[in-house]
Design an enzyme around this catalytic site. Structure first.
Site, mmCIF file in Angstrom:
data_model
loop_
_atom_site.group_PDB
_atom_site.id
_atom_site.type_symbol
_atom_site.label_atom_id
_atom_site.label_comp_id
_atom_site.label_asym_id
_atom_site.label_seq_id
_atom_site.Cartn_x
_atom_site.Cartn_y
_atom_site.Cartn_z
ATOM 1 N N CYS A 70 -21.039 54.855 -0.741
ATOM 2 C CA CYS A 70 -21.668 53.585 -1.108
ATOM 3 C C CYS A 70 -20.723 52.473 -0.631
ATOM 4 C CB CYS A 70 -22.000 53.506 -2.600
ATOM 5 S SG CYS A 70 -20.609 53.572 -3.737
ATOM 6 N N GLY A 71 -20.854 51.287 -1.148
ATOM 7 C CA GLY A 71 -20.006 50.204 -0.676
ATOM 8 C C GLY A 71 -18.539 50.455 -0.977
ATOM 9 N N THR A 72 -18.275 50.836 -2.217
ATOM 10 C CA THR A 72 -16.897 51.083 -2.648
ATOM 11 C C THR A 72 -16.594 52.561 -2.892
ATOM 12 O OG1 THR A 72 -17.559 50.882 -4.956
ATOM 13 C CG2 THR A 72 -16.799 48.857 -3.849
ATOM 14 N N HIS A 103 -5.374 70.739 -5.848
ATOM 15 C CA HIS A 103 -5.024 70.687 -7.271
ATOM 16 C C HIS A 103 -6.229 70.555 -8.205
ATOM 17 C CE1 HIS A 103 -0.592 69.260 -6.568
ATOM 18 N NE2 HIS A 103 -0.915 70.311 -5.835
ATOM 19 N N ARG A 137 -1.401 77.327 -11.621
ATOM 20 C CA ARG A 137 -1.215 76.419 -12.752
ATOM 21 C C ARG A 137 -2.311 75.357 -12.810
ATOM 22 N NH1 ARG A 137 1.814 74.658 -8.608
ATOM 23 N NH2 ARG A 137 2.127 72.422 -8.263
HETATM 24 C C1 RB5 Z 1 -24.190 47.827 -3.398
HETATM 25 O O1 RB5 Z 1 -24.148 46.453 -3.157
HETATM 26 C C2 RB5 Z 1 -22.896 48.291 -4.057
HETATM 27 O O2 RB5 Z 1 -22.814 47.807 -5.352
HETATM 28 C C3 RB5 Z 1 -22.781 49.800 -4.024
HETATM 29 O O3 RB5 Z 1 -22.861 50.245 -2.718
HETATM 30 C C4 RB5 Z 1 -21.501 50.400 -4.569
HETATM 31 O O4 RB5 Z 1 -20.384 49.782 -4.017
HETATM 32 C C5 RB5 Z 1 -21.415 50.563 -6.023
HETATM 33 O O5 RB5 Z 1 -20.444 51.079 -6.567
#
Ligand code: RB5
Length: 153
Positions: A70-72, A103, A137
């Site tokens: 996704c974006g992040t 791990h 472990r």
């Molecule tokens: C979309 O704009 C964005 O919010 C999504 O891709 C993501 O980064 C959410 O965590």
């Protein structure tokens, strides 16, 4: 039933679509099979819808490993880690990719197309798919990840 280890499930929202397609084409060129749960076009959509679909392929046993974009990567990883049988690592580098396999026995990764460039992302995927779990472990710790029955949510 697909071949669990040579088939990878991949999913993204609109923000991750470009990187998802680059990863998909790279895996296909390497001879792996890919289950692409979408999204397919640039229209704005909701990342949880695609995270749930990809997780279903892992939980159902169709595939061993999944990749979410996704974006992040953050939202995707949050959704995936709601499932007891998913261990999804939000990754930005290959060291994390290596260690989360070795791990944590991660079975999914989440990448951020707005955070990580294509070349780094492809390196992450390569390391993730080629690093074995060490067990030992770490097995005891992995078994402790899910809260005990009856723990407050
Ligand atoms: C979309 O704009 C964005 O919010 C999504 O891709 C993501 O980064 C959410 O965590």
């Amino acid at each position: 039933m697909t071949d669990q280890l040579t088939t990878i499930v991949i999913g993204s929202d609109h923000a991750g679509l470009g990187l998802k397609n680059v990863i998909k084409q790279t895996l296909l060129a390497q001879g792996l099979a890919v289950i692409d749960v979408g999204t397919e076009g640039p229209d704005s959509c909701d990342y949880p819808d695609f995270a749930h679909k990809a997780c279903a392929a892992v939980i159902g046993g169709d595939v061993r490993f999944g990749i979410l974009v996704c974006g992040t990567g953050i939202g995707m990883s949050m959704v995936a880690n709601r499932y007891a049988d998913i261990r999804c690592a939000l990754l930005h580098d290959t060291t994390g990719a290596r260690l989360t396999r070795a791990h944590n026995d991660a079975n999914m990764i989440a990448l951020g197309a707005r955070m990580t460039g294509e070349e780094v992302a492809l390196d992450i995927v390569k390391v993730f798919l080629n690093t074995p779990y060490e067990g030992g472990r770490h097995a005891r710790r992995v078994q402790k990840i899910n809260p005990a029955e009856g723990a407050k949510s």
